[in-house]
Design a protein around this motif. Structure first.
Motif, mmCIF file in Angstrom:
data_model
loop_
_atom_site.group_PDB
_atom_site.id
_atom_site.type_symbol
_atom_site.label_atom_id
_atom_site.label_comp_id
_atom_site.label_asym_id
_atom_site.label_seq_id
_atom_site.Cartn_x
_atom_site.Cartn_y
_atom_site.Cartn_z
ATOM 1 N N ALA A 30 0.820 -1.213 0.000
ATOM 2 C CA ALA A 30 0.000 0.000 0.000
ATOM 3 C C ALA A 30 0.852 1.261 0.000
ATOM 4 O O ALA A 30 0.398 2.321 -0.441
ATOM 5 N N ALA A 31 2.091 1.164 0.494
ATOM 6 C CA ALA A 31 2.976 2.333 0.504
ATOM 7 C C ALA A 31 3.604 2.604 -0.852
ATOM 8 O O ALA A 31 4.247 3.636 -1.045
ATOM 9 N N LEU A 32 3.397 1.701 -1.812
ATOM 10 C CA LEU A 32 4.047 1.846 -3.119
ATOM 11 C C LEU A 32 3.662 3.128 -3.848
ATOM 12 O O LEU A 32 4.537 3.840 -4.350
ATOM 13 N N PRO A 33 2.357 3.497 -3.936
ATOM 14 C CA PRO A 33 2.011 4.729 -4.674
ATOM 15 C C PRO A 33 2.588 5.997 -4.063
ATOM 16 O O PRO A 33 2.726 7.009 -4.755
ATOM 17 N N GLY A 34 2.927 5.979 -2.788
ATOM 18 C CA GLY A 34 3.457 7.183 -2.154
ATOM 19 C C GLY A 34 4.958 7.198 -2.016
ATOM 20 O O GLY A 34 5.522 8.192 -1.562
ATOM 21 N N THR A 35 5.635 6.133 -2.432
ATOM 22 C CA THR A 35 7.093 6.075 -2.292
ATOM 23 C C THR A 35 7.748 5.850 -3.649
ATOM 24 O O THR A 35 7.873 6.793 -4.429
#
Length: 243
Positions: A30-35
């Motif tokens: 879930a952190a992929l789009p923001g990192t």
């Protein structure tokens, strides 16, 4: 045999409930789009608004669909099972796509940035002529090396020649091509008291110029120093190269 080895190496993992294990990949991805994948989604959105297609759209679409489908399967497995849809997740695919594309982007940017900076440095240094025609105290011109010039020296720049160093016109007038510095294709008329930059091309009449800066202080030298510092820091890469 393999199960026994894994249980012996990671005993705590086998004590975690299956529900937690199924949700863990969702939370991690879930952190992929923001990192790491943030630049792809931002560029894809900007390209969508401008109706442009590039690599970022493909990466954002692939990773976005893989994550959305996998998240739905993880959060509502009973619905998919009731409709006969296999409970397969693709969190690893989303991570792999972003990691692979980011690695390729970084490698291409690093290699291109290094070689491009070296070419730029060579081009900048080649703009200044190695010799200049200095006017001696008795009024006769003499050929001297560029580094022998000092502020206050008078030099002649004949038609077709390059201005050796930054200076000011003291006699005559001519049109000087400054396109390599300003991008302006038309030569600029230079009259007495007009500033000229080393490396620019005198296109018509002969100019008598008073040198204002040494070879190590000129505009092109400053630009080459900036390029050298930029090369030492290395290139900054953000997103897939589109050019």
């Amino acid at each position: 045999m393999n199960g026994d080895w894994g249980r012996a190496a990671l005993p705590w993992l086998f004590r975690v409930s299956p529900e937690v294990l199924s949700v863990a990949p969702l939370l991690l991805t879930a952190a992929l789009p923001g990192t790491a994948g943030r630049q792809f989604f931002l560029k894809a959105w900007a390209g969508l608004r401008n109706r442009n297609a590039d690599m970022s759209k493909l990466v954002a679409l692939g990773t976005g669909v893989a994550f959305a489908y996998s998240a739905a399967v993880t959060l509502a497995p009973s619905w998919f099972a009731a409709h006969g849809v296999p409970l397969d997740v693709y969190f690893d695919a989303a991570l792999l796509i972003v990691g692979f594309v980011d690695s390729c982007c970084w490698a291409r940017c690093w290699r291109g940035g290094r070689s491009g900076t070296v070419s730029a440095l060579r081009g900048l240094l080649a703009l200044t002529p190695p010799m200049a025609e200095r006017i001696a105290s008795d009024g006769t011109p003499e050929q001297v090396k560029l580094h022998a010039l000092a502020p206050g020296d008078a030099v002649l720049v004949r038609p077709g020649g390059r201005v050796p160093l930054d200076g000011v016109v003291v006699e005559d007038s001519s049109a000087v091509d400054e396109s390599m510095l300003t991008g302006e294709p038309m030569p600029v008329e230079k009259r007495p008291d007009a500033r000229v930059t080393g490396g620019t091309v005198n296109t018509s009449g002969t100019l008598r110029i008073r040198v204002l800066k040494r070879a190590s202080e000129g505009a092109w030298r400053g630009l080459s120093c900036c390029c050298a510092k930029r090369r030492a820091r290395g290139p900054r890469c953000s997103g897939w190269p589109t050019g």
